[in-house]
Design a protein around this motif. Structure first.
Motif, PDB file in Angstrom:
ATOM      1  N   UNK A   1       4.178  -8.160  -6.308  1.00  0.00           N
ATOM      2  CA  UNK A   1       3.343  -7.541  -5.284  1.00  0.00           C
ATOM      3  C   UNK A   1       3.170  -6.050  -5.572  1.00  0.00           C
ATOM      4  N   UNK A   2       1.941  -5.564  -5.381  1.00  0.00           N
ATOM      5  CA  UNK A   2       1.630  -4.156  -5.623  1.00  0.00           C
ATOM      6  C   UNK A   2       0.553  -3.683  -4.652  1.00  0.00           C
TER       7      UNK A   2
ATOM      8  N   UNK B   1       6.591   2.112 -10.802  1.00  0.00           N
ATOM      9  CA  UNK B   1       7.040   2.295  -9.416  1.00  0.00           C
ATOM     10  C   UNK B   1       6.080   1.667  -8.410  1.00  0.00           C
ATOM     11  N   UNK B   2       4.896   1.222  -8.869  1.00  0.00           N
ATOM     12  CA  UNK B   2       3.952   0.562  -7.966  1.00  0.00           C
ATOM     13  C   UNK B   2       4.403  -0.847  -7.599  1.00  0.00           C
TER      14      UNK B   2
ATOM     15  N   UNK C   1      11.504  -2.805  -1.510  1.00  0.00           N
ATOM     16  CA  UNK C   1      11.502  -1.478  -0.884  1.00  0.00           C
ATOM     17  C   UNK C   1      10.269  -1.351   0.009  1.00  0.00           C
ATOM     18  N   UNK C   2      10.220  -0.329   0.859  1.00  0.00           N
ATOM     19  CA  UNK C   2       9.044  -0.141   1.712  1.00  0.00           C
ATOM     20  C   UNK C   2       7.821   0.260   0.884  1.00  0.00           C
ATOM     21  N   UNK C   3       6.644  -0.038   1.423  1.00  0.00           N
ATOM     22  CA  UNK C   3       5.395   0.347   0.767  1.00  0.00           C
ATOM     23  C   UNK C   3       4.230  -0.366   1.410  1.00  0.00           C
TER      24      UNK C   3
ATOM     25  N   UNK D   1       8.303  -3.800   4.452  1.00  0.00           N
ATOM     26  CA  UNK D   1       9.656  -3.272   4.337  1.00  0.00           C
ATOM     27  C   UNK D   1      10.446  -4.157   3.377  1.00  0.00           C
ATOM     28  N   UNK D   2      11.543  -3.642   2.891  1.00  0.00           N
ATOM     29  CA  UNK D   2      12.418  -4.445   2.041  1.00  0.00           C
ATOM     30  C   UNK D   2      12.811  -5.725   2.775  1.00  0.00           C
ATOM     31  N   UNK D   3      12.722  -6.848   2.095  1.00  0.00           N
ATOM     32  CA  UNK D   3      13.057  -8.136   2.694  1.00  0.00           C
ATOM     33  C   UNK D   3      11.849  -8.916   3.166  1.00  0.00           C
ATOM     34  N   UNK D   4      10.693  -8.253   3.368  1.00  0.00           N
ATOM     35  CA  UNK D   4       9.477  -8.984   3.703  1.00  0.00           C
ATOM     36  C   UNK D   4       9.097  -9.890   2.536  1.00  0.00           C
TER      37      UNK D   4
END
Length: 363
Positions: free
Chosen positions: A180-181, A225-226, A257-259, A303-306
């Motif tokens: 995912x990006x 990092x994307x 991680x969040x994004x 968020x992390x874990x989604x």
């Protein structure tokens, strides 16, 4: 900056990044491997791909000696045909479909000292015949989206008509992985736009197609990092095993991680021998790049874990060789569940079918 390209009955804008770039900076190009638009520059890039070439050479050195080899898509320089001869092949059948590349290959063949051991054939491998059958088949018909050049259908046909029952195919295995990006994040702070080098490729693509279409987006040197999720296998091509011409895979991508997420990045992992170190196109310096496939119209905060549940399906297009791709995604977040689909055909006249394409091809 917007540049305009045009042909018979069509004209389109192309958003181009005119800022200075470097060899390692992210760059946006159209895919080209699945289309008959090769020129000397593209061939040169492939022949200079050391990460790819040593793996193919190792396999030829193991299998080609004193055997009949079939080289599908030999190109203007008869590259793998010549390498097969160097590895001791008794005879090579070399096939090339593109008119210009076949003409150049004919000239190259006339200058080979051992050219009498090569039979050069013009046409698609699926429409040609050889006798006797080959004991080894070598073909670099893998795209940055691995199956896009029709490798599954081409090798399946070769197994049935061109090869002995115990023949070996090179490469051995190819995987497509996805993560995912967010599209904009792939360019490390630069606004997403095509590289200037993309313009001649887009011109040839659109001329071949008869007009503009939403090309697959090839990202060279994507910002690592994307990537905000783990990765998963979404396609498996076992050329010496159970080769599936059409596939459907369900994958689960977990955010690390969040994004924000608006699509997936796909890339190739390939090996030519069962015990060989695989080439990972996301990590290695290779001519293969990554392909971005959009899903959501806008970036969805995560968020992390989604979790993004992704379905990746390849179905042969109307030409019976090159696949069309169907993606569907279901993104589970604390804010809710978001669903989206994307269709990426081999050939179409669809333009502006996603906000990203509307930005890249301004009217």
């Amino acid at each position: 900056m917007t540049h305009y390209i045009e042909g018979t009955g069509w004209r389109t804008g192309v958003l181009v990044d005119s800022s200075p770039s470097t060899e390692t900076a992210p760059a946006l190009m159209p895919t080209h491997g699945e289309y008959p638009i090769y020129d000397a520059e593209l061939y040169d890039a492939m022949m200079a791909d050391t990460e790819r070439n040593w793996r193919f050479r190792d396999a030829l050195e193991k299998y080609a000696h004193d055997r009949i080899v079939l080289d599908i898509g030999t190109g203007s320089e008869l590259f793998w045909a010549r390498e097969s001869l160097r590895s001791g092949a008794r005879h090579v059948f070399a096939m090339e479909a593109m008119e210009g590349s076949f003409g150049a290959a004919s000239q190259a063949l006339s200058g080979l000292p051992d050219g009498h051991r090569v039979t050069l054939l013009h046409g698609e491998s699926t429409g040609l015949a050889i006798e006797p059958k080959a004991e080894v088949c070598v073909a670099e018909i893998l795209g940055s989206l691995p199956s896009a050049e029709g490798a599954a259908a081409v090798f399946a046909d070769a197994k049935q008509r061109h090869l002995t029952s115990d023949a070996v195919i090179i490469p051995d295995l190819c995987l497509t992985r996805a993560a995912a990006v967010n599209f904009a994040d792939l360019f490390a702070g630069r606004a997403p736009a095509f590289s200037g080098a993309a313009l001649p490729q887009l011109q040839r693509l659109f001329e071949w197609n008869g007009g503009p279409f939403d090309v697959r987006l090839r990202v060279v040197n994507p910002a690592q990092e994307a990537i905000i999720s783990d990765s998963a296998q979404v396609e498996r091509l076992e050329f010496n095993g159970d080769l599936q011409v059409e596939q459907e895979t369900n994958a689960r991508l977990t955010m690390t991680r969040p994004g924000t997420v608006d699509g997936v990045l796909t890339w190739l992992v390939m090996r030519c021998l069962p015990d060989q170190e695989p080439l990972d196109a996301l990590q290695g310096r290779t001519n293969w790049a990554s392909i971005y496939l959009p899903l959501f119209d806008n970036g969805i905060p995560v968020e992390a874990g989604d979790v993004l549940n992704l379905t990746f399906r390849s179905v042969l297009s109307n030409d019976g060789v090159h696949p069309d791709y169907h993606l569907s995604g279901e993104l589970h977040t604390a804010r809710g569940v978001y669903r989206a689909r994307h269709f990426s055909p081999h050939r179409s006249r669809t333009v502006h079918n996603h906000p990203i394409y509307q930005s890249l091809f301004p009217k």
